[in-house]
Design a protein around this motif. Structure first.
Motif, PDB file in Angstrom:
ATOM      1  N   ASP A  37      -2.764   6.579   4.686  1.00  0.00           N
ATOM      2  CA  ASP A  37      -4.124   6.456   5.212  1.00  0.00           C
ATOM      3  C   ASP A  37      -4.743   7.838   5.381  1.00  0.00           C
ATOM      4  O   ASP A  37      -4.045   8.821   5.651  1.00  0.00           O
ATOM      5  CB  ASP A  37      -4.109   5.740   6.562  1.00  0.00           C
ATOM      6  CG  ASP A  37      -3.737   4.272   6.442  1.00  0.00           C
ATOM      7  OD1 ASP A  37      -4.075   3.661   5.406  1.00  0.00           O
ATOM      8  OD2 ASP A  37      -3.123   3.740   7.379  1.00  0.00           O
ATOM      9  N   ASP A  38      -6.060   7.897   5.251  1.00  0.00           N
ATOM     10  CA  ASP A  38      -6.761   9.155   5.474  1.00  0.00           C
ATOM     11  C   ASP A  38      -6.532   9.634   6.902  1.00  0.00           C
ATOM     12  O   ASP A  38      -6.477   8.830   7.843  1.00  0.00           O
ATOM     13  CB  ASP A  38      -8.256   8.984   5.222  1.00  0.00           C
ATOM     14  CG  ASP A  38      -8.580   8.808   3.743  1.00  0.00           C
ATOM     15  OD1 ASP A  38      -7.702   9.122   2.917  1.00  0.00           O
ATOM     16  OD2 ASP A  38      -9.694   8.346   3.431  1.00  0.00           O
ATOM     17  N   SER A  42     -13.340   5.421   6.383  1.00  0.00           N
ATOM     18  CA  SER A  42     -13.018   6.846   6.311  1.00  0.00           C
ATOM     19  C   SER A  42     -14.163   7.640   5.697  1.00  0.00           C
ATOM     20  O   SER A  42     -14.537   8.717   6.196  1.00  0.00           O
ATOM     21  CB  SER A  42     -11.743   7.049   5.481  1.00  0.00           C
ATOM     22  OG  SER A  42     -11.461   8.419   5.329  1.00  0.00           O
ATOM     23  N   ASN A  43     -14.761   7.094   4.640  1.00  0.00           N
ATOM     24  CA  ASN A  43     -15.880   7.787   3.988  1.00  0.00           C
ATOM     25  C   ASN A  43     -17.096   7.873   4.902  1.00  0.00           C
ATOM     26  O   ASN A  43     -17.802   8.894   4.919  1.00  0.00           O
ATOM     27  CB  ASN A  43     -16.257   7.064   2.691  1.00  0.00           C
ATOM     28  CG  ASN A  43     -15.215   7.265   1.603  1.00  0.00           C
ATOM     29  OD1 ASN A  43     -14.470   8.245   1.611  1.00  0.00           O
ATOM     30  ND2 ASN A  43     -15.147   6.333   0.656  1.00  0.00           N
ATOM     31  N   LYS A  86     -10.628   0.248   5.028  1.00  0.00           N
ATOM     32  CA  LYS A  86     -10.157   1.540   5.534  1.00  0.00           C
ATOM     33  C   LYS A  86     -10.803   2.694   4.764  1.00  0.00           C
ATOM     34  O   LYS A  86     -11.238   3.691   5.357  1.00  0.00           O
ATOM     35  CB  LYS A  86      -8.631   1.623   5.451  1.00  0.00           C
ATOM     36  CG  LYS A  86      -7.920   0.709   6.423  1.00  0.00           C
ATOM     37  CD  LYS A  86      -6.437   1.013   6.523  1.00  0.00           C
ATOM     38  CE  LYS A  86      -5.713   0.724   5.230  1.00  0.00           C
ATOM     39  NZ  LYS A  86      -4.251   0.937   5.377  1.00  0.00           N
ATOM     40  N   SER A  87     -10.862   2.556   3.441  1.00  0.00           N
ATOM     41  CA  SER A  87     -11.454   3.603   2.616  1.00  0.00           C
ATOM     42  C   SER A  87     -12.939   3.782   2.931  1.00  0.00           C
ATOM     43  O   SER A  87     -13.425   4.915   3.085  1.00  0.00           O
ATOM     44  CB  SER A  87     -11.278   3.257   1.133  1.00  0.00           C
ATOM     45  OG  SER A  87     -11.916   4.201   0.304  1.00  0.00           O
ATOM     46  N   GLU A  88     -13.656   2.672   3.058  1.00  0.00           N
ATOM     47  CA  GLU A  88     -15.081   2.742   3.381  1.00  0.00           C
ATOM     48  C   GLU A  88     -15.313   3.354   4.753  1.00  0.00           C
ATOM     49  O   GLU A  88     -16.222   4.180   4.935  1.00  0.00           O
ATOM     50  CB  GLU A  88     -15.701   1.349   3.310  1.00  0.00           C
ATOM     51  CG  GLU A  88     -15.808   0.787   1.900  1.00  0.00           C
ATOM     52  CD  GLU A  88     -16.323  -0.641   1.868  1.00  0.00           C
ATOM     53  OE1 GLU A  88     -16.549  -1.163   0.755  1.00  0.00           O
ATOM     54  OE2 GLU A  88     -16.486  -1.259   2.951  1.00  0.00           O
ATOM     55  N   SER A  94      -7.322  -2.273   2.269  1.00  0.00           N
ATOM     56  CA  SER A  94      -7.494  -0.887   1.811  1.00  0.00           C
ATOM     57  C   SER A  94      -8.970  -0.524   1.645  1.00  0.00           C
ATOM     58  O   SER A  94      -9.375   0.611   1.932  1.00  0.00           O
ATOM     59  CB  SER A  94      -6.760  -0.678   0.487  1.00  0.00           C
ATOM     60  OG  SER A  94      -5.368  -0.788   0.669  1.00  0.00           O
ATOM     61  N   ARG A  95      -9.767  -1.489   1.170  1.00  0.00           N
ATOM     62  CA  ARG A  95     -11.189  -1.197   0.971  1.00  0.00           C
ATOM     63  C   ARG A  95     -11.887  -0.873   2.289  1.00  0.00           C
ATOM     64  O   ARG A  95     -12.643   0.104   2.378  1.00  0.00           O
ATOM     65  CB  ARG A  95     -11.894  -2.373   0.288  1.00  0.00           C
ATOM     66  CG  ARG A  95     -13.415  -2.121   0.175  1.00  0.00           C
ATOM     67  CD  ARG A  95     -14.124  -3.163  -0.637  1.00  0.00           C
ATOM     68  NE  ARG A  95     -14.027  -4.497  -0.099  1.00  0.00           N
ATOM     69  CZ  ARG A  95     -14.725  -4.973   0.926  1.00  0.00           C
ATOM     70  NH1 ARG A  95     -15.544  -4.179   1.601  1.00  0.00           N
ATOM     71  NH2 ARG A  95     -14.588  -6.219   1.317  1.00  0.00           N
ATOM     72  N   GLN A  97       0.860  -1.182   0.000  1.00  0.00           N
ATOM     73  CA  GLN A  97       0.000   0.000   0.000  1.00  0.00           C
ATOM     74  C   GLN A  97       0.898   1.234   0.000  1.00  0.00           C
ATOM     75  O   GLN A  97       1.640   1.480   0.948  1.00  0.00           O
ATOM     76  CB  GLN A  97      -0.892   0.031   1.240  1.00  0.00           C
ATOM     77  CG  GLN A  97      -1.744   1.306   1.306  1.00  0.00           C
ATOM     78  CD  GLN A  97      -2.451   1.509   2.622  1.00  0.00           C
ATOM     79  OE1 GLN A  97      -3.412   0.836   2.920  1.00  0.00           O
ATOM     80  NE2 GLN A  97      -1.962   2.447   3.436  1.00  0.00           N
TER      81      GLN A  97
END
Length: 401
Positions: A79-80, A377-378, A373-375, A370-371, A75
């Motif tokens: 990270d956000d 964060s959103n 974490k991204s979800e 990653s998915r 990665q």
């Protein structure tokens, strides 16, 4: 005429071979590119179903091997910022870890770190090496997105794992957060001795230690969750920690079973908040022996601990219960059935400060890290939260029975 026919036949065969080579090469290139780019759809629909043709334990070993040798894509994106949090005085870029049970022998820590995990927990590790239970001992339940395992603390032992951690930290200057999950040997006569050995061995080098008394695969282990036994065990462990020459403040966490009754949970809450046996955190929860509402009815009969999607609601309710019983004063790592940002957010709302998963990694491959974490964060952004801490336990009553 014969020569012309033979030439035509040779040309045709040559074209077929060329076609096969080109399409094979293209397929291999696409597969390699998809793996490198971390294409989750490709993993979920192609790679993981192919891997599932292998015996479950073989594919587990293959996954550890791949992480160990950095076969998966690193990665690279940070990270956000809203995922950043503090883990026992350490700043971490995200609160999501790999649960114990994947990297049992501390072989793949660097690779897991590069995949983007904020915490890496190895083990369970027993004082002496032991083979664990006989095979087969791992079973996939694809219709349920679940796994049953009865490994039985197969372990390389304290010394081997310690040497790997020492080399990683000293020679490679590894900066990630490493937890060591401690178990007891099957034939051990003293659980307290096994766990204090673990504290003595790994206390100076680990970032946190886990007292695992909740695996269903070691006879009598879960009995150590009973109030009197647990109190004696934790008091002994904390005394041992106080005598460490260095890092005598290494956090001690307790991993509990999801199959406990309310009276048991109250007893545990009382023990872990009592001065002499007050630990630093809880891991909620281990695998379950419950087999309610499973689709894979034949495999459901296998003995062992069930993990994955069927455990999600049960573990979330238990997180809320322990958050409530400890008045939110004992940090909780939430584990059980996390496979999406929504699952992760649910556990934070229930009272978890940090998260771990394992089974989703097996079903969806490395891109799931990653998915999620991204979800997550959103979701934080959409709901107006600036960081993880603002969410923890703010809706725990929603999940209480």
């Amino acid at each position: 005429m014969a020569t012309a026919a033979a030439t035509k036949g040779t040309t045709k065969m040559s074209k077929i071979k060329s076609f096969v080579l080109v399409t094979t090469g293209a397929g291999l290139f696409f597969s390699g590119f998809s793996i490198y780019k971390g294409n989750e759809k490709f993993y979920t629909e192609v790679i993981m179903p192919v891997v599932r043709h292998l015996p479950a334990e073989t594919s587990h070993k293959l996954a550890v091997f791949a992480c160990k040798h950095n076969i998966f894509r690193t990665q690279n994106l940070p990270d956000d910022i809203n995922l950043k949090t503090t883990f026992f005085d350490r700043t971490i870029s995200n609160p999501i870890g790999i649960a114990a049970g994947f990297d049992k022998h501390a072989e793949a820590i660097e690779g897991l770190d590069k995949l983007g995990f904020g915490l890496i927990e190895v083990g369970s590790v027993t004082p002496e090496p032991q083979p664990g239970n006989s095979t087969p001992r791992v079973f996939r339940l694809p219709k349920d997105e679940a796994i049953i395992n009865r490994y039985g603390f197969n372990s390389d032992g304290h010394k081997a794992v310690f040497e790997r951690l020492r080399e990683l930290k000293n020679n490679k200057n590894f900066k990630g957060v490493i937890g060591v999950n401690l178990g007891k040997n099957k034939e051990s006569k003293s659980a307290l001795n096994d766990y204090t050995q673990g504290v003595r061995m790994f206390g100076p080098i680990a970032d946190y230690l886990v007292i695992n008394v909740s695996s269903p695969n070691t006879p009598g282990l879960r009995d150590l969750q009973e109030k009197k036994d647990l109190e004696q065990l934790l008091e002994g462990v904390l005394v041992e920690r106080s005598q460490l020459p260095v890092n005598n403040k290494v956090p001690i966490l307790l991993k509990i079973s999801p199959d406990l009754g309310k009276a048991d949970l109250k007893d545990i809450a009382e023990v872990v908040t009592k001065k002499k046996s007050q630990i630093d955190g809880l891991i909620v929860s281990n695998t379950t022996t419950d087999r309610s509402d499973l689709k894979e009815t034949t495999l459901a009969k296998e003995n062992g601990g069930l993990s994955g999607a069927p455990l999600r609601s049960k573990s979330t309710k238990l997180i809320a219960e322990m958050y409530h019983l400890t008045n939110g004063k004992i940090p909780i790592i939430g584990v059980g059935g996390i496979a999406s940002g929504d699952d992760a957010f649910e556990k934070l709302e229930a009272g978890a400060s940090y998260l771990q998963f394992y089974t989703a990694f097996i079903y969806h491959g490395p891109p799931v890290v990653s998915r999620i974490k991204s979800e997550l964060s959103n979701i934080l952004k959409e709901r107006g939260y600036n960081n993880i801490e603002e969410v923890v336990g703010n809706n725990y009553k929603k999940y209480l029975n």
